[in-house]
Each structure stands twice: as C-alpha cells, then as structure tokens.
Write a protein that holds these residues in place. Structure first.
Motif, short mmCIF file in Angstrom:
data_model
loop_
_atom_site.label_atom_id
_atom_site.label_comp_id
_atom_site.label_asym_id
_atom_site.label_seq_id
_atom_site.Cartn_x
_atom_site.Cartn_y
_atom_site.Cartn_z
N GLY A 88 78.41 20.92 49.24
CA GLY A 88 78.55 19.47 49.18
C GLY A 88 79.57 18.97 48.19
N GLY A 89 80.34 19.86 47.59
CA GLY A 89 81.33 19.44 46.60
C GLY A 89 80.85 19.68 45.19
N GLY A 90 81.77 20.02 44.32
CA GLY A 90 81.41 20.29 42.93
C GLY A 90 80.66 21.59 42.75
N GLY A 91 80.76 22.49 43.73
CA GLY A 91 80.07 23.78 43.63
C GLY A 91 78.60 23.71 43.92
N SER A 92 78.07 22.56 44.33
CA SER A 92 76.65 22.41 44.62
C SER A 92 76.43 22.41 46.12
N TRP A 93 75.46 23.20 46.57
CA TRP A 93 75.17 23.30 47.99
C TRP A 93 74.18 22.21 48.40
N VAL A 94 74.26 21.84 49.69
CA VAL A 94 73.39 20.82 50.27
C VAL A 94 72.73 21.40 51.51
N GLY A 95 71.42 21.22 51.62
CA GLY A 95 70.68 21.63 52.81
C GLY A 95 69.98 20.43 53.42
#
Length: 575
Positions: free
Chosen positions: A416-423
């Motif tokens: 999701g951007g910034g190295g953070s994943w989104v589920g």
C-alpha cells in the motif's frame, strides 16, 4: 741458447702441441651448449607436464567451484541484500547469476595461483598447487559462512524491527477502537466483529446491503477517515466495466492470461492480474474512471458521520503505469465504508445506498436512502456472482467459507505504499437474500495470508443464527424447461437459495424493509418461472410412504409440530 740455434723440428713439434691444446676448446663449448639446451628442454617438458597436470586438476577446481556455488546459493536464500535482490529473479536469471559468480570465483583462484608463481619465480608443483587450492577453498568457505552470519544477523534485526512496528501499529489500533463512538452500534454485531479481528491491526465494517443500515464499524478512524489502496478488489470495478462495455464477450474463453485460457469466473476466483489488465486495455482510462465514480469511489458516501474521507481516483500523468490501474489499483484510495456500499450495490441489484448509523431514539423511523440507481444491466451483476462465489469456495478467499450459507466476496493484497502491506476482503451473504455486507482491511504483517477473509468468515459463522438463511423448512423446486437448460451446479445452488429466501426470508424483524431477491440465474419471461413446494425436514418416512408416481406439483404438507432448528443447508433440486 737462442731460438736460432734450435732445430727446425722443434718448431714443428711446438706448433703441433699448441694446435692439440686449442682444438678441444670449441668442442667443450658446444657440448656445454648442448647440455644446457637439453636441460632447458627437460625443464620445458617438466613445465608442460605440470601444465597438463594442472589441466587435470581443473575438474577438482570445478567441483570446488560448484561446492562454493551451492554455498553461495544457500547464503543467498537465507538472507542478505543480495538474497532479497535475487528472490524476484526467474530461474534462468538465477542460474545466469550463479554462473557469473562461479566464473568470478575461478578467475580469482587463477589470479591467486599466478601471483604465487610470480613470487616463487617458478611454476608450482602438483602438491603446491593442490595445497594452494585447498587454502583458497577454505578461505572462500570462511567468507561465505561469515556472510551468512551477517545476513542472519541482519534478518533477525529486520524481524525485530518489523515486530516492533507491528506492535506499535496494533497498540495504535486498539487505542482507536477504544475511542469509537458506540451510539447506534449493534452490540451483538460489534462484539462478534471485535472478537474476530482480535489483536490485529485492522478495521471492520458490517452493514445491511439492502437498506444501508450500518450495524458496526470497528476502528472508525480507519473505516471513515483513512484511505487505503484497494488492491485486487478493484477487479470488481474492472469486471463490471468490462461486461457493461462488452469488452468481456459472451464467449469468455477467448480471453487468455499467463495461466492458460481463463474466463471471468476463474479470473475473479483466483485474482488473475493479466486477465484484468487485458480487459483494461480494451476499456481505457476514461471508461474505468467513469465506472469507478458510478460505483461510489472518489466521493463521500453521505453517511451521517463527521469528517468522512472521500477517497481518491487516479490521475493520468507522465510515468503512470496504466495497466496496473485495472489489477493493482494504482492511483486509487478507498475507505472501507466505500467498499461496503460498492459490494452492497452488487448485492441489491444496482442501488447505491447511503450508509446510515441508526439513531437509538429513532429505531422505528429508519428509512433506506438511495443515492442513485446505477445504469447497469442486471445480467452484469449476475455474471459477476459466480466468480465472487468461487473466490470464497475454492479461490483466494477460501478462509471466508461458511458451509451453512453461500458467501460472495473478493480478496486483495498488495503493497500500500511506504513499505506497508494492505490486505482487504469485501463480501456479502447469504447469496439469495443478502443480509450482511462485511468489509475487512488490515495492515502490516496482518495483511498477509488472507487474514481479512478469515476475519470475515468468522463473522459470518458467528452471526449465521441471526442473519443466515432460515433452515427450518427446505424448498423443493420443480424446474421448468428454462431451468433445465442450466446444467451447472452453481446455478442450481442459486435457484435453491433464491426459493428459500422467497418463503422464509422474513424471520428477522430487521428484514421487514428488505426487497425481494434480485439474483436470478436465468432471465424471467413470466412472473412464476420457479414452482415452490414446502417440504418438512427429516420426512424420510413420508417420502417412503408417498407413491412413486405422484408429482410434487404443489403440496400443502404442514411442517412438524416441533420443527428441528438445527442449521442445515437447503437441498437442491429435489424431485
């Protein structure tokens, strides 16, 4: 005595003696030269023999190089920057990279041997060469082990950092949940949603897809005021747009992806990116944005809550990867409540509702609000349903499967951007008479392994007794000629569930305002295309006593005096 007085023979003898003394000298020099030449030849032959022996040792060097290559490959797999860089390479690229490392190692070994020969001013013997190779290989192994230790230390440090970030994010989410406004929340639904989410960093929205009533929003800060990349859930918009614009033809097998021939149902079930990128290439940027706006993205939902985030739509600018917009949702930002209204529109047949948090003082005055009726053909929604069901039954959303009812949903996982994943997981159930629309979004490590689908599945199972399809009575249908042409099992399930909803879908008080089911497997040409017959549960003896020639056209059998309330699935296509 003077030379003049000597006899002439004396001069002759002296000359002969001098000649005898001088003549052997060139012969000795020639012999010395021949000896030196022979010595040089022997040395060159010895050197040539050593070179040949060195060639014979190259097999040993190759074996040592392969061993070093295995150690290097193992080190690459276990961690380190080079490992992370190579995890995304194909097998051919990885083999090419390892071959390059092996050649580099052989060159370094050859350079080290030549440097040693220059220091000794002579060629190395076989024993010296073997000893030097053992030393070089041992040094190489020590370097690999040291690199492996450094990579493992870096990996453990990265894990520790990620755990610290996850803990901070989860603590932040728990603080947000504690600050939620509970006015208008359904206590039972909120308790079930919080228990299903647990200590994970995420948000849950549960609403009625027919009326727009919001039962609960866990972590309202994220549900209303935070934008998330929709990832693969954007494929619902791509599919609707492709069907509406006839980019997806009736014979869907003509579209192909990298996994072979695939249709819309399989592409939705397995979240196939190339399929939807191919569909998007036929749609174009403007058409995709048009349908995204129609389905409520990029604008506020109109919910009766303050400070709602409107989301964001992509903008065409230099460097924008257009094909990723249709599968990875590049440029989009949505809120969980927007996804809830989108999937609700798919569940109720094309009505984009205004989600409302019910005022506790106006329980009896709740009225649904329709933002707009979508100008989308009903067959489009019907063709999207099998893929959403397949996603839950056998595809990427298997963790949301409920054996007691049919759940339709779509998963999404991406960076999701910034190295953070989104589920993400957006869904509704039951299929025939939708009562719940559940949207779950998680971040960080909690976004992996389709955790949102598992959370939604737990919510559906826990709330089945209240919102699930009634199972006191089973529905037996007598299919007419139109239905007999439908041969797939999924269509039979839809017909059976639809009949069950028509007769027993009003047991809950909140269902009084629900509309009739909008999911029909085949277009109806007359108002009564499915004949319904009520049949009691566990009536095996009645089936045995009934004459075999009788046709159950319309039976008025009464249910048992003590109906069995245990949950059962509706039997399909009973005779």
């Amino acid at each position: 005595m003077t030379l003049i007085n000597l006899h002439p023979r004396t001069f002759s003898l002296a000359f002969i003696l001098i000649a005898l003394l001088i003549l052997p000298l060139p012969t000795v020099d020639a012999a010395k030269r021949r000896h030196e030449n022979n010595a040089r030849g022997k040395n060159s032959r010895r050197a040539g023999g050593r070179a040949e022996r060195g060639k014979k040792l190259s097999a040993r060097e190759r074996r040592a190089g392969r061993r070093n290559e295995r150690l290097s490959a193992r080190d690459f797999r276990r961690g380190g920057r080079s490992s992370r860089a190579r995890t995304h390479l194909s097998r051919r690229e990885l083999r090419r990279e390892l071959r390059r490392d092996r050649i580099q190692s052989a060159r370094e070994q050859s350079a080290s041997l030549k440097a040693l020969e220059r220091r000794l001013h002579r060629p190395l013997t076989k024993r010296e060469r073997a000893a030097e190779m053992r030393r070089l290989n041992s040094q190489r192994r020590r370097e690999i082990l040291e690199a492996r230790r450094r990579a493992e230390a870096a990996r453990l440090a990265a894990i520790a950092r990620q755990r610290a970030l996850d803990k901070a994010l989860r603590d932040e989410v728990q603080g947000m949940i504690a600050r939620d406004n509970l006015a208008g929340e359904d206590p039972q639904v909120r308790r079930v949603a919080i228990n299903a989410l647990g200590n994970h960093a995420g948000t849950v929205v549960v609403m009625d897809p027919i009326t727009g009533k919001v039962y609960s929003m866990v972590n309202q800060e994220w549900a209303l005021r935070r934008g998330f990349k929709p990832c693969s859930t954007i494929k619902l918009v791509t599919g609707v747009a492709g069907l509406s614009e006839n980019v997806i033809p009736a014979s869907e097998f003509t579209l192909a992806s990298d996994r072979g021939r695939m249709d819309l149902t399989s592409a939705l079930a397995h979240s196939d990116n190339p399929y939807f990128e191919h569909v998007g290439s036929g749609l174009g940027f403007d058409k995709m944005i048009h349908y995204a706006r129609e389905l409520g993205l990029g604008e506020k939902t109109g919910a009766n809550v303050p400070f709602e985030y409107p989301g964001r739509l992509p903008e065409m600018k230099p460097g924008f990867a257009l094909h990723r917009m249709f599968s990875y949702a590049d440029g989009f930002e949505v809120t969980p409540l927007q996804l809830g209204t989108l999937v609700s529109a798919m569940a109720n047949g094309g009505k984009l509702l205004v989600p409302q948090v019910q005022n506790p003082q106006e329980v009896t005055k709740f009225k649904p609000k329709v933002r707009r009726k979508l100008d989308i053909d009903g067959n489009v929604w019907q063709r999207m349903i099998p893929g959403m069901i397949g996603s839950v039954n056998y595809g990427s959303g298997r963790k949301a499967y409920d054996p007691l009812q049919t759940v339709a949903g779509k998963t999404g996982t991406c960076n999701g951007g910034g190295g953070s994943w989104v589920g993400l997981f957006t869904s509704y159930a039951p299929l025939a008479n939708p009562r719940l629309a559940v949207v779950v979004i998680t971040r960080g490590t909690d976004a992996h392994h389709h955790l949102p689908a598992a959370v939604a599945g737990q919510i559906y199972r826990d709330l089945h007794q209240r919102f699930g399809t009634p199972t006191n009575l089973q529905i037996a249908s007598t299919p007419d000629d139109e239905e007999k042409e439908v041969g797939d099992e999924e269509g039979a399930d839809i017909i059976a569930d639809q009949n069950g909803a028509d007769t027993a879908g009003t047991t809950d008080a909140s269902a009084t305002t629900t509309a009739s089911p909008t999911h029909k497997l085949v277009p109806q040409t007359s108002p009564n295309t499915v004949k319904r017959v009520l049949m009691p549960v566990n009536s095996q003896t009645q089936k045995a006593d009934a004459p075999k020639s009788a046709t159950p056209a319309k039976s008025s059998l009464n249910p048992p005096s003590q109906p069995d309330n245990r949950p059962r699935r509706a039997q399909e296509n009973q005779p």
